[in-house]
Design a protein around this motif. Sequence first.
Motif: not given
Length: 200
Positions: A84, A94, A99
């Motif tokens: 990230l 990303a 995530l």
Amino acid sequence: MKEVPRADAVQPVLPPAPGADRHPALDFADSAATVPGGQGYDLLAAPGDARRWLLAHDLIAPDVRLYEPCAQRARTLRGHVRALFAARVEGRVAPPESLRAVNDALTRVPTAPLLTWDADNGPRRVQLHPIDQAVDHALATLAADAADLLTGPDADLLAACGAAPCDRFLLRTHGRRHWCSTRCGDRVRAARAYARRTGA
């Protein structure tokens, strides 16, 4: 479950990068790195190493014991945090799996103090950290700090060290500084001076 034998402490060859004092997630991301001279380190390489790192950052209590699955979870989350940070620095989207991993860490533990009630003290709010959830709480704290760094005022200061092959992250706290340490900065300046002298 049998505890993995304690590994010898792995010492980083560089001091914490600028900004690590404000964001433990930055120091977490930099707990493994390749640095100039072809050296590398991993401060979470074994359960004993991961325990020392988490203790040094006040993320677990001294009585918490870590096992290899816990250390592996920490290393895995670190990889996602690094992905990230790299996406933010490079201006790319990303990775979805990173995530998901950070959001999973954020939602594994309650973020608000729980309500308890007993005869002596009556109702009160307490933040429970059961020993079997200690790693969950530590990783949730690091995930929350990573999310805060990526979405807060320091996000534009996040940078990758400019001294290849160093792959640490830092916050640019002094103008345009792009080095994670004096050692990396000195190597870049020395290489530039050599290139000027030799016309390379």
